[in-house]
Write an enzyme that holds these catalytic residues in place. Structure first.
Site, mmCIF file in Angstrom:
data_model
loop_
_atom_site.group_PDB
_atom_site.id
_atom_site.type_symbol
_atom_site.label_atom_id
_atom_site.label_comp_id
_atom_site.label_asym_id
_atom_site.label_seq_id
_atom_site.Cartn_x
_atom_site.Cartn_y
_atom_site.Cartn_z
ATOM 1 N N SER A 280 5.994 -1.822 -11.026
ATOM 2 C CA SER A 280 6.791 -1.882 -9.853
ATOM 3 C C SER A 280 6.548 -2.701 -8.836
ATOM 4 O O SER A 280 7.210 -2.791 -7.922
ATOM 5 C CB SER A 280 6.621 -0.216 -9.571
ATOM 6 O OG SER A 280 5.450 -0.050 -9.095
ATOM 7 N N GLU B 257 10.551 5.883 7.938
ATOM 8 C CA GLU B 257 9.023 6.426 7.952
ATOM 9 C C GLU B 257 8.335 5.480 6.924
ATOM 10 O O GLU B 257 9.005 5.292 6.034
ATOM 11 C CB GLU B 257 9.262 8.043 7.468
ATOM 12 C CG GLU B 257 9.191 8.189 5.849
ATOM 13 C CD GLU B 257 10.303 7.549 5.247
ATOM 14 O OE1 GLU B 257 11.769 7.581 5.824
ATOM 15 O OE2 GLU B 257 10.391 7.357 3.921
ATOM 16 N N LYS C 149 10.845 -1.596 -4.124
ATOM 17 C CA LYS C 149 11.369 -1.243 -2.884
ATOM 18 C C LYS C 149 12.816 -1.846 -2.383
ATOM 19 O O LYS C 149 13.569 -0.976 -1.618
ATOM 20 C CB LYS C 149 10.593 -0.951 -1.895
ATOM 21 C CG LYS C 149 9.470 0.241 -2.342
ATOM 22 C CD LYS C 149 8.574 0.653 -1.056
ATOM 23 C CE LYS C 149 7.787 2.007 -1.361
ATOM 24 N NZ LYS C 149 6.663 1.697 -2.126
HETATM 25 C C1 LIG Z 1 6.160 2.799 -3.084
HETATM 26 C C2 LIG Z 1 5.638 2.432 -4.330
HETATM 27 C C3 LIG Z 1 5.793 3.065 -5.478
HETATM 28 C C4 LIG Z 1 6.051 4.418 -5.666
HETATM 29 O O1 LIG Z 1 7.130 4.881 -5.028
HETATM 30 P P1 LIG Z 1 8.405 5.535 -6.022
HETATM 31 O O2 LIG Z 1 9.618 5.695 -5.117
HETATM 32 O O3 LIG Z 1 7.828 6.404 -7.059
HETATM 33 O O4 LIG Z 1 8.845 4.282 -6.972
HETATM 34 C C5 LIG Z 1 5.435 2.647 -7.001
HETATM 35 N N1 LIG Z 1 5.131 1.039 -7.025
HETATM 36 C C6 LIG Z 1 4.959 0.309 -5.845
HETATM 37 C C7 LIG Z 1 4.560 -0.856 -5.993
HETATM 38 C C8 LIG Z 1 5.179 1.086 -4.598
HETATM 39 O O5 LIG Z 1 5.273 0.002 -3.503
#
Ligand SMILES: *Cc1c(COP(=O)(O)O)cnc(C)c1O
Length: 415
Positions: A389, A123, A101
């Site tokens: 992610s 948000e 993020k």
């Molecule tokens: C917020 C989040 C997501 C989902 O958001 P995307 O916009 O679909 O990438 C995925 N993985 C993590 C670790 C997150 O914090």
């Protein structure tokens, strides 16, 4: 091998068009009062994206503040356990604040500062985007206000505290279901009222043009690095890339630089939750249909009357009724495929990764790990990359609730 014209004639870089359309998806479905702010933002971003000074400032923060490039890591023991494709992890979990993020919040905060806006609003649902926004606001000395549903505030006390420690103001939203979509409406209202001083820092590849494009561009670094790293490590492109899809920002970030490599399968994983009924999951492609929500046209979960339906996932970041418009387009073009993993599969995949690699993943990322574990055994000789992610620190309470046996003290406490 890399002939772009043989099977895929689309010029993916030509999208979206000037109005923000990915074919029939995307666009700007908003009240008249928001058209001006969106146009102003799009014009500012169009200048910034080609300005060497802006690009240099962004790259510098990614390197020295976020810690990029994030490694691509060969998960050797997981590969051996699963048997089949070589599995590599793109380690977004190692970024500052623990997830992808921050790539987007840095980009948008730099843009806000460049536009002369001293105040950012955001948000947040579970609080991850709120924390990433508060972080970059502190870094640039911007005022930061985060709208958060009162129910979510109650559920996410630690993240609320983090935001406050970082100097942000957290505003409880008590309308509607007191969760993310209500917080989003409240942030929109603030933006319209305070447009001259305020940038609205949207957290995923969602919403009206230019957000889906801009958020994608800020996350493209994930795929650009991965492409370079895999060519260096393996001297060839991967056969498959997995990424979880909430709004779709980490997925589009890693997919985009590979779109024209038609041999690379791109696989998005949505939240299968607890079951197939509306309300039990957040699988927008298998369970939803195209419609308008929060300023864009894309696949969403709705009932027969067009009412937005409730969603469920064990991972807050995937628990959303709409998917970003570029994914809707890639889905209909069949350039990317989308599937889902359920709560149980994601939890099991997290435990498997923790025990084979010593990496506790975020629950969102665990959905991508689950799909790789499902497919890799049939793919010997292939190379598969998972977008990891985020890290699992934020999810420890949920892991504890689901693996209660680990809390018990006894001879088998290690299982
Ligand atoms: C917020 C989040 C997501 C989902 O958001 P995307 O916009 O679909 O990438 C995925 N993985 C993590 C670790 C997150 O914090």
């Amino acid at each position: 091998m890399l002939d772009k014209t043989d099977s895929n004639p689309t010029d993916f870089n030509a999208f979206p068009n000037a109005e923000g359309h990915f074919d029939r998806f995307g666009g700007r479905f908003v009240a008249e009062t928001l058209i001006g702010p969106l146009q102003e933002l799009a014009a500012a971003y169009d200048k910034a994206r080609v300005d060497p000074a802006f690009i240099a400032a962004f790259d510098k923060d990614l390197k020295h503040y976020v810690g990029r490039p994030s490694p691509i890591y060969f998960a050797e023991r997981l590969t051996r356990h699963v048997g089949g494709a070589r599995i590599l992890l793109k380690r977004e979990d190692l970024n500052h604040t623990g997830a992808h993020k921050i790539n987007n919040t840095i980009g948008q905060a730099l843009l806000a500062a460049r536009m002369g806006k001293p105040r950012i609003i955001a948000e947040t649902g579970a609080g991850q985007h709120g924390v990433a926004s508060a972080t970059v606001a502190a870094r640039l000395g911007l005022e930061c206000v985060v709208y958060m549903g009162a129910t979510d505030i109650e559920r996410q006390k630690i993240n609320v505290y983090r935001m406050k420690l970082l100097g942000a103001k957290v505003v409880p939203v008590t309308s509607g279901s007191k969760t993310l979509k209500d917080a989003l409406n409240e942030a929109m209202r603030d933006w319209v009222t305070n447009i001259s001083t305020t940038h609205y820092l949207l957290g995923s590849a969602l919403g009206s043009h230019p957000y889906p494009m801009m958020v994608r561009d800020f996350h493209r670094v994930i795929g650009v690095e991965a492409r370079r790293q895999i060519l260096e490590a393996e001297q060839r492109l991967p056969d498959a890339i997995y990424a979880c899809v909430g709004g779709g920002s980490n997925a589009i970030g890693i997919f985009h630089p590979f779109l024209e490599d038609s041999s690379v399968r791109l696989i998005g994983i949505e939240a299968g939750g607890q079951g197939k009924e509306l309300g039990e999951h957040a699988a927008r492609f298998s369970g939803g249909s195209p419609g308008v929500l929060h300023g864009a046209f894309s696949y969403l979960l709705q009932n027969d009357d067009g009412q937005i339906s409730l969603t469920h996932s064990v991972s807050a970041g995937l628990d959303y009724a709409m998917i970003g418009p570029e994914h809707a387009w890639l889905h209909d073009q069949r350039r990317a495929e989308y599937t889902s993993a359920g709560d149980e599969e994601a939890l099991e995949a997290a435990r498997r990764l923790a025990r084979t690699e010593g990496i506790i993943p975020a629950l969102e990322s665990s959905h991508a790990v689950a799909e790789a574990i499902r497919r890799a055994p049939q793919a010997k000789g292939e190379i598969h990359i998972i977008s990891l992610s985020g890290r699992g620190d934020k999810d420890i309470d949920i892991y504890r609730e689901n693996f209660v046996e680990l809390d018990a003290q006894g001879p088998d406490y290690a299982h």
